[in-house]
Design an enzyme around this catalytic site. Structure first.
Site: not given
Length: 453
Positions: A96, A158
């Protein structure tokens, strides 16, 4: 595992990695084109697409792959069993990315990777899709048959705090157990000098609310004896630092960093500090950045300038981020910060402090045969340049989570970034020459760990 720093056919692996780089770069660019922003306000189908793409890359290398969700974004877990008697290594990265921000701030489109002057620009090109591809490159360098066991864990949230990581580790942690864990989400010291990150500051984030009135009143009629909340908030925030710029919250842990060459010129260049603006605080810069607390006001809720009226503001609030020493207990630090803010309420203003987020720091025991193998691998990949141990002032809470879950594993925090990467900012970029060295270093490490058994 015995210590072993002998180079494992380094010229052959170097040539292999060099030959792989065009395909590795093509796959990296394909991942970078996926706008996998994990923030809720963005289309989460792109995060799903990114997880699928990473899973396929790992399947293509012969790993057993699954995509897991535990209440959050999709994570990819892949496994390849160790040969008889060989150790196992877990490789971490995340797929991500941060929001791109305003297009006008980018020189080229954020999700169209573009090379300029040896750097590849794009959101996620470095943080952390290059980390994903460094792991893929290391596998490919061994023709899909690494000499040790490999687990790969590629997280999907994250950048929004890893909220489901604890559950993933609880329910799937047996699939990630290893002798060593490589977490590829940090930086090197500078171009040409590799680094292992051996300490990270922790983090506390709070919301500070201040009230002085039960409703707004005319500033001309009551201004003077009646305090407004915004001015009270500003005075309260100013109390967080002393006149020299050091954090004024009593009782916080403070330490000293490694004595590396880092002067004010480099600090000003890397931070973008404007001419004439002074640096604040006392003591060595690296200690201030890595091992001592810092406090930043990162947001204020108050009337906007364009719509403000001539009234005394009854309430205002701010979001305050405090970085804490690697060994500091986050809840103890929060209690100290809350006490300071309530004790220093100006003019009897009502002050409320609520915890918004927290994260533990990390302080590695950077000795032993696995660290020796890692340093030797970095030295080989960088043509004899010795790696340095660095700290990072930012917080990476997942590192502490892995250290707690796997206390017997050596935790190696590596990365593909450099001081010019601008991760999270506009014009994020990856230095392609350094990226090749990172890929080679990891391929060497897999071999070295197997040879040392």
């Amino acid at each position: 595992m015995t210590e072993n720093s002998t180079s494992p056919n380094q010229p052959d692996l170097a040539a292999t990695v060099r030959g792989l780089m065009p395909a590795i770069r093509a796959d990296l660019e394909a991942l970078t084109r996926i706008p996998s922003v994990s923030l809720d306000s963005f289309d989460q189908s792109h995060v799903d697409h990114s997880a699928d793409a990473v899973a396929q890359l790992l399947r293509d290398e012969g790993l057993e792959v699954e995509i897991v969700r535990e209440g959050g974004r999709p994570a990819v877990i892949a496994r390849l069993a160790a040969p008889e008697g060989a150790p196992t290594i877990t490789l971490y990265a995340h797929h991500d990315v941060q929001p791109p921000g305003e297009d006008k701030d980018w020189d080229t489109p954020p999700f169209e990777p573009t090379e300029r002057d040896g750097r590849l620009y794009g959101r996620g090109a470095a943080d952390d899709k290059a980390g994903v591809m460094a792991h893929i490159a290391a596998l490919r360098a061994h023709n899909g048959h690494p000499p040790c066991g490999v687990n790969v864990f590629v997280e999907g949230e994250e950048e929004v705090g890893s909220d489901s990581l604890a559950t993933i580790l609880e329910r799937h942690g047996d699939k990630l157990a290893a002798d060593a864990i490589v977490l590829a989400d940090s930086s090197n010291w500078k171009i040409g000098v590799p680094a292992l990150t051996t300490s990270l500051r922790g983090m506390i984030r709070v919301i500070v609310s201040v009230r002085t009135l039960d409703h707004s009143v005319h500033s001309g009629m009551y201004g003077g004896p009646v305090p407004d909340a915004l001015t009270a908030l500003v005075r309260l925030l100013a109390s967080l630092h002393d006149e020299k710029g050091d954090v004024a919250v009593a009782g916080l842990v403070s330490g000293d960093a490694a004595d590396l060459d880092f002067d004010e010129t480099r600090l000003r260049e890397e931070s973008g500090l404007l001419d004439g603006v002074q640096v604040i605080g006392t003591g060595p810069f690296l200690s201030q950045l890595w091992t001592r607390p810092s406090i930043t006001t990162i947001g204020i809720d108050a009337p906007a300038v364009d719509v403000a009226s001539n009234t005394l503001v009854p309430s205002a609030r701010a979001k305050v981020s405090m970085r804490i020493a690697p060994s500091e207990d986050p809840r103890a630090a929060y209690d100290l910060l809350r006490k300071h803010l309530t004790d220093n309420a100006p003019w009897g203003a009502q002050v409320e402090v609520t915890l918004d987020d927290e994260g533990a720091g990390f302080d590695a025991n950077a000795d032993g045969p696995i660290y020796t193998a890692a340093r030797a691998s970095f030295r080989d990949a960088w043509d004899g340049t010795e790696p340095v141990d660095i700290g990072v002032g930012g917080s990476i809470p997942f590192v502490a989570a892995f250290a707690e879950k796997f206390p017997d594993a050596a935790i190696l925090v590596t990365g593909v970034e450099d001081p010019d990467t601008r991760a999270h900012g506009a014009n994020e970029s990856l230095h392609l020459g350094e990226f090749e060295r990172v890929c080679l270093a990891e391929a060497l490490l897999l071999q070295r760990l197997a040879d040392a058994r």
